[in-house]
Write a protein that holds these residues in place. Structure first.
Motif, PDB file in Angstrom:
ATOM      1  N   LEU A  59       0.801  -1.224   0.000  1.00  0.00           N
ATOM      2  CA  LEU A  59       0.000   0.000   0.000  1.00  0.00           C
ATOM      3  C   LEU A  59       0.836   1.277   0.000  1.00  0.00           C
ATOM      4  O   LEU A  59       0.293   2.360  -0.205  1.00  0.00           O
ATOM      5  CB  LEU A  59      -0.919   0.020   1.217  1.00  0.00           C
ATOM      6  CG  LEU A  59      -2.217  -0.734   1.053  1.00  0.00           C
ATOM      7  CD1 LEU A  59      -2.953  -0.797   2.380  1.00  0.00           C
ATOM      8  CD2 LEU A  59      -3.084  -0.090   0.007  1.00  0.00           C
ATOM      9  N   CYS A  60       2.131   1.174   0.221  1.00  0.00           N
ATOM     10  CA  CYS A  60       2.968   2.386   0.304  1.00  0.00           C
ATOM     11  C   CYS A  60       2.898   3.212  -0.978  1.00  0.00           C
ATOM     12  O   CYS A  60       2.648   4.421  -0.929  1.00  0.00           O
ATOM     13  CB  CYS A  60       4.414   2.010   0.619  1.00  0.00           C
ATOM     14  SG  CYS A  60       4.640   1.496   2.318  1.00  0.00           S
ATOM     15  N   GLU A  61       3.122   2.587  -2.116  1.00  0.00           N
ATOM     16  CA  GLU A  61       3.131   3.326  -3.380  1.00  0.00           C
ATOM     17  C   GLU A  61       1.750   3.881  -3.734  1.00  0.00           C
ATOM     18  O   GLU A  61       1.636   5.057  -4.077  1.00  0.00           O
ATOM     19  CB  GLU A  61       3.662   2.451  -4.506  1.00  0.00           C
ATOM     20  CG  GLU A  61       3.810   3.210  -5.803  1.00  0.00           C
ATOM     21  CD  GLU A  61       4.409   2.355  -6.899  1.00  0.00           C
ATOM     22  OE1 GLU A  61       4.287   2.764  -8.062  1.00  0.00           O
ATOM     23  OE2 GLU A  61       4.987   1.305  -6.602  1.00  0.00           O
ATOM     24  N   PRO A  62       0.667   3.078  -3.648  1.00  0.00           N
ATOM     25  CA  PRO A  62      -0.651   3.654  -3.949  1.00  0.00           C
ATOM     26  C   PRO A  62      -1.032   4.797  -3.012  1.00  0.00           C
ATOM     27  O   PRO A  62      -1.657   5.765  -3.444  1.00  0.00           O
ATOM     28  CB  PRO A  62      -1.605   2.471  -3.789  1.00  0.00           C
ATOM     29  CG  PRO A  62      -0.773   1.274  -4.004  1.00  0.00           C
ATOM     30  CD  PRO A  62       0.588   1.631  -3.488  1.00  0.00           C
ATOM     31  N   ARG A  63      -0.663   4.708  -1.754  1.00  0.00           N
ATOM     32  CA  ARG A  63      -0.945   5.814  -0.836  1.00  0.00           C
ATOM     33  C   ARG A  63      -0.182   7.067  -1.235  1.00  0.00           C
ATOM     34  O   ARG A  63      -0.707   8.170  -1.162  1.00  0.00           O
ATOM     35  CB  ARG A  63      -0.584   5.427   0.598  1.00  0.00           C
ATOM     36  CG  ARG A  63      -1.589   4.549   1.259  1.00  0.00           C
ATOM     37  CD  ARG A  63      -1.177   4.268   2.675  1.00  0.00           C
ATOM     38  NE  ARG A  63      -2.098   3.364   3.315  1.00  0.00           N
ATOM     39  CZ  ARG A  63      -1.778   2.609   4.343  1.00  0.00           C
ATOM     40  NH1 ARG A  63      -0.575   2.660   4.848  1.00  0.00           N
ATOM     41  NH2 ARG A  63      -2.669   1.815   4.870  1.00  0.00           N
ATOM     42  N   HIS A  64       1.066   6.876  -1.632  1.00  0.00           N
ATOM     43  CA  HIS A  64       1.864   8.021  -2.075  1.00  0.00           C
ATOM     44  C   HIS A  64       1.239   8.658  -3.319  1.00  0.00           C
ATOM     45  O   HIS A  64       1.135   9.882  -3.415  1.00  0.00           O
ATOM     46  CB  HIS A  64       3.304   7.579  -2.362  1.00  0.00           C
ATOM     47  CG  HIS A  64       4.152   8.656  -2.939  1.00  0.00           C
ATOM     48  ND1 HIS A  64       4.609   9.722  -2.190  1.00  0.00           N
ATOM     49  CD2 HIS A  64       4.602   8.856  -4.197  1.00  0.00           C
ATOM     50  CE1 HIS A  64       5.311  10.527  -2.972  1.00  0.00           C
ATOM     51  NE2 HIS A  64       5.326  10.020  -4.185  1.00  0.00           N
ATOM     52  N   GLU A  65       0.815   7.823  -4.273  1.00  0.00           N
ATOM     53  CA  GLU A  65       0.170   8.339  -5.483  1.00  0.00           C
ATOM     54  C   GLU A  65      -1.123   9.082  -5.139  1.00  0.00           C
ATOM     55  O   GLU A  65      -1.401  10.140  -5.709  1.00  0.00           O
ATOM     56  CB  GLU A  65      -0.137   7.193  -6.446  1.00  0.00           C
ATOM     57  CG  GLU A  65       1.081   6.579  -7.076  1.00  0.00           C
ATOM     58  CD  GLU A  65       0.742   5.348  -7.899  1.00  0.00           C
ATOM     59  OE1 GLU A  65      -0.468   5.028  -8.032  1.00  0.00           O
ATOM     60  OE2 GLU A  65       1.671   4.707  -8.401  1.00  0.00           O
ATOM     61  N   LEU A  66      -1.900   8.536  -4.211  1.00  0.00           N
ATOM     62  CA  LEU A  66      -3.153   9.174  -3.798  1.00  0.00           C
ATOM     63  C   LEU A  66      -2.877  10.527  -3.139  1.00  0.00           C
ATOM     64  O   LEU A  66      -3.532  11.522  -3.446  1.00  0.00           O
ATOM     65  CB  LEU A  66      -3.923   8.263  -2.849  1.00  0.00           C
ATOM     66  CG  LEU A  66      -5.228   8.795  -2.283  1.00  0.00           C
ATOM     67  CD1 LEU A  66      -6.192   9.163  -3.399  1.00  0.00           C
ATOM     68  CD2 LEU A  66      -5.846   7.768  -1.352  1.00  0.00           C
ATOM     69  N   ARG A  67      -1.889  10.570  -2.258  1.00  0.00           N
ATOM     70  CA  ARG A  67      -1.553  11.819  -1.587  1.00  0.00           C
ATOM     71  C   ARG A  67      -1.101  12.869  -2.591  1.00  0.00           C
ATOM     72  O   ARG A  67      -1.521  14.029  -2.541  1.00  0.00           O
ATOM     73  CB  ARG A  67      -0.450  11.566  -0.553  1.00  0.00           C
ATOM     74  CG  ARG A  67      -0.114  12.773   0.290  1.00  0.00           C
ATOM     75  CD  ARG A  67       1.001  12.489   1.297  1.00  0.00           C
ATOM     76  NE  ARG A  67       0.672  11.376   2.183  1.00  0.00           N
ATOM     77  CZ  ARG A  67       1.290  10.184   2.167  1.00  0.00           C
ATOM     78  NH1 ARG A  67       2.277   9.959   1.324  1.00  0.00           N
ATOM     79  NH2 ARG A  67       0.934   9.235   2.996  1.00  0.00           N
TER      80      ARG A  67
END
Length: 176
Positions: A59-67
C-alpha cells in the motif's frame, strides 16, 4: 525430579499434563492432537501477520500516489479560487471591459475548472487503485461510487493493470 502437573498448552484444552520424571523437557501438550492443533493455530497466526505486512508494504506506493494526486487537486482548486478572487478584487468598472483586455486568455474560468476536474479524476483513480491494493473488491469500490462492480471495473481496471498493482488479499473476515 518429582512428577508435577501443569496445564496443557493446546488451544482451548486446559487438561492437566504430567511433567516428565526423567531428564528432558517437560511435556507441554496432553496429546498429539493438541500439539497439532497448536501448530495449525500458530501457522495461521504467522500467515495473517505476513499478509498484514505484505499488504502494508504493497500500500505504500498507492498511498503516495493518492496523496500526490490530492495535493495536485488542492493546488488546482486554490488556483481557481485565486483567479475568481483576483477578478472580484478588480472592481465593477474593470469587470465590464475584462473581455477586451489583451492579456486575459479566453475561457479562463473554464480552463481552470477543467484542470481541477482532471485533477479530481486523478484523485479518484488513485483512490480506486489504493482500495484495490488494500484488498477491497470491485463490488465494494462500486458501492462507494454508487455504480455497479462491472462499471467501476471497466472504468478503472486498465489503469490498475498499467500501474502493475494487484490486490494482496481479499479484505474479509479472518478465517477461524
Amino acid at each position: 525430579m518429582g512428577g508435577g502437573w501443569r496445564t496443557c498448552d493446546g488451544p482451548g484444552c486446559g487438561k492437566t499434563v504430567p511433567t516428565t520424571s526423567g531428564t528432558g523437557r517437560p511435556r507441554r501438550y496432553c496429546s498429539e492432537a493438541c500439539r497439532s492443533r497448536w501448530r495449525r493455530v500458530a501457522a495461521r497466526i504467522r500467515r495473517r501477520q505476513a499478509l498484514r505486512e505484505d499488504r502494508t508494504e504493497a500500500l505504500c506506493e498507492p498511498r503516495h500516489e493518492l496523496r500526490a494526486a490530492a495535493y495536485r487537486a488542492a493546488a488546482a482548486a486554490r488556483a481557481l479560487a485565486a483567479l475568481v478572487d483576483a477578478e472580484e478584487a478588480r472592481g465593477e468598472g474593470e469587470m465590464e471591459d475584462r473581455h477586451w483586455h489583451p492579456e486575459r486568455a479566453a475561457a479562463l474560468y473554464t480552463r481552470a475548472a477543467r484542470t481541477l476536474a482532471e485533477a479530481a479524476e486523478d484523485v479518484l483513480a488513485a483512490a480506486v487503485r489504493a482500495d484495490r491494493t488494500a484488498g477491497d473488491s470491485w463490488a465494494a469500490v462500486g458501492r462507494a461510487l454508487d455504480v455497479s462492480a462491472d462499471t467501476v471495473a471497466r472504468r478503472h481496471r486498465r489503469a490498475a493493470r498499467l500501474s502493475n498493482i494487484r490486490p494482496v488479499a481479499p479484505n474479509g473476515p479472518d478465517p477461524g
